[in-house]
Design a protein around this motif. Structure first.
Motif, short mmCIF file in Angstrom:
data_model
loop_
_atom_site.label_atom_id
_atom_site.label_comp_id
_atom_site.label_asym_id
_atom_site.label_seq_id
_atom_site.Cartn_x
_atom_site.Cartn_y
_atom_site.Cartn_z
N ARG A 168 40.87 28.65 47.17
CA ARG A 168 41.58 29.87 46.93
C ARG A 168 40.81 30.90 47.25
O ARG A 168 39.45 30.97 46.90
CB ARG A 168 42.27 29.88 45.75
N PRO A 169 41.10 32.13 47.66
CA PRO A 169 40.38 33.39 48.07
C PRO A 169 40.08 33.95 46.58
O PRO A 169 40.66 33.84 45.62
CB PRO A 169 41.54 34.37 48.75
N ALA A 170 38.95 34.84 46.89
CA ALA A 170 38.51 35.54 45.61
C ALA A 170 39.80 36.52 45.04
O ALA A 170 39.80 36.80 43.75
CB ALA A 170 37.32 36.56 46.03
N ASP A 171 40.66 37.14 45.89
CA ASP A 171 41.54 37.97 45.31
C ASP A 171 43.07 37.18 44.98
O ASP A 171 44.02 38.07 45.32
CB ASP A 171 41.89 39.00 46.37
N GLU A 178 45.17 39.14 42.31
CA GLU A 178 45.66 40.23 43.02
C GLU A 178 46.70 39.85 43.80
O GLU A 178 47.72 40.71 43.74
CB GLU A 178 44.62 40.88 43.85
N GLN A 179 46.70 38.76 44.43
CA GLN A 179 47.94 38.49 45.56
C GLN A 179 49.04 38.09 44.54
O GLN A 179 50.26 38.32 44.75
CB GLN A 179 47.48 37.09 46.56
N LEU A 180 48.79 37.34 43.41
CA LEU A 180 49.85 36.83 42.87
C LEU A 180 50.47 37.79 41.87
O LEU A 180 51.84 38.10 41.72
CB LEU A 180 49.35 35.75 41.68
N ASN A 216 54.43 39.19 42.00
CA ASN A 216 55.24 39.40 40.82
C ASN A 216 55.92 40.82 41.21
O ASN A 216 56.94 40.98 40.89
CB ASN A 216 54.33 39.25 39.89
N ARG A 217 55.11 41.87 41.61
CA ARG A 217 55.44 43.28 41.62
C ARG A 217 56.94 43.25 42.70
O ARG A 217 58.00 43.87 42.60
CB ARG A 217 54.68 44.08 42.17
#
Length: 148
Positions: A114-117, A120-122, A126-127
């Motif tokens: 999985r990427p470092a961000d 943030e992507q999840l 959600n937003r």
């Protein structure tokens, strides 16, 4: 026949709203409370499960509402059904453009790749999902109101 279509459409859309509502207010809270980053694995599994089902549900809801628009065009509440169908179309477009790309990435992630961000992507997913839930709740409400 129109009455059956109205009931089936409202039930299908209502169940979809219930599932998406439970993702926001129940499943995400459970997954986010899991220790360390194991919640991401739960999100990935949920993405694979619901990602296989929800496209048919969203498109089915849109098709049912579009049929209602045509079949009920001369009946009371037709404008509400047209607006609801437009909102369901918006939810499909939002899904394809905003949510599905993130979900497709997330469902392949493992702790090793999985990427470092990823968090943030999840959060971004959600937003977008919160907004989509508001859109489909509004569509559902308009469909119910069209019966009055």
């Amino acid at each position: 026949m129109l009455n059956t279509l109205e009931v089936v459409t409202i039930v299908v859309v209502g169940l979809m709203v219930g599932v998406e509502f439970s993702v926001v207010f129940i499943m995400n809270r459970i997954l986010d409370a899991l220790p360390e980053d194991s919640g991401q694995l739960g999100h990935a599994h949920g993405g694979r499960m619901l990602g296989a089902l929800m496209p048919f549900w969203y498109m089915g809801s849109l098709v049912l509402s579009a049929i209602w628009v045509v079949a009920g065009r001369h009946h009371h509440g037709a404008g509400l059904v047209v607006t609801a169908a437009g909102l369901l179309m918006l939810s499909v477009v939002m899904s394809v453009l905003l949510l599905v790309p993130i979900n497709n990435r997330n469902k392949t992630w493992t702790p090793e790749n999985r990427p470092a961000d990823w968090k943030e992507q999840l959060h971004r997913w959600n937003r977008y999902h919160y907004i989509r839930v508001v859109v489909i709740v509004a569509a559902f409400t308009l469909l119910v109101a069209a019966l009055a």
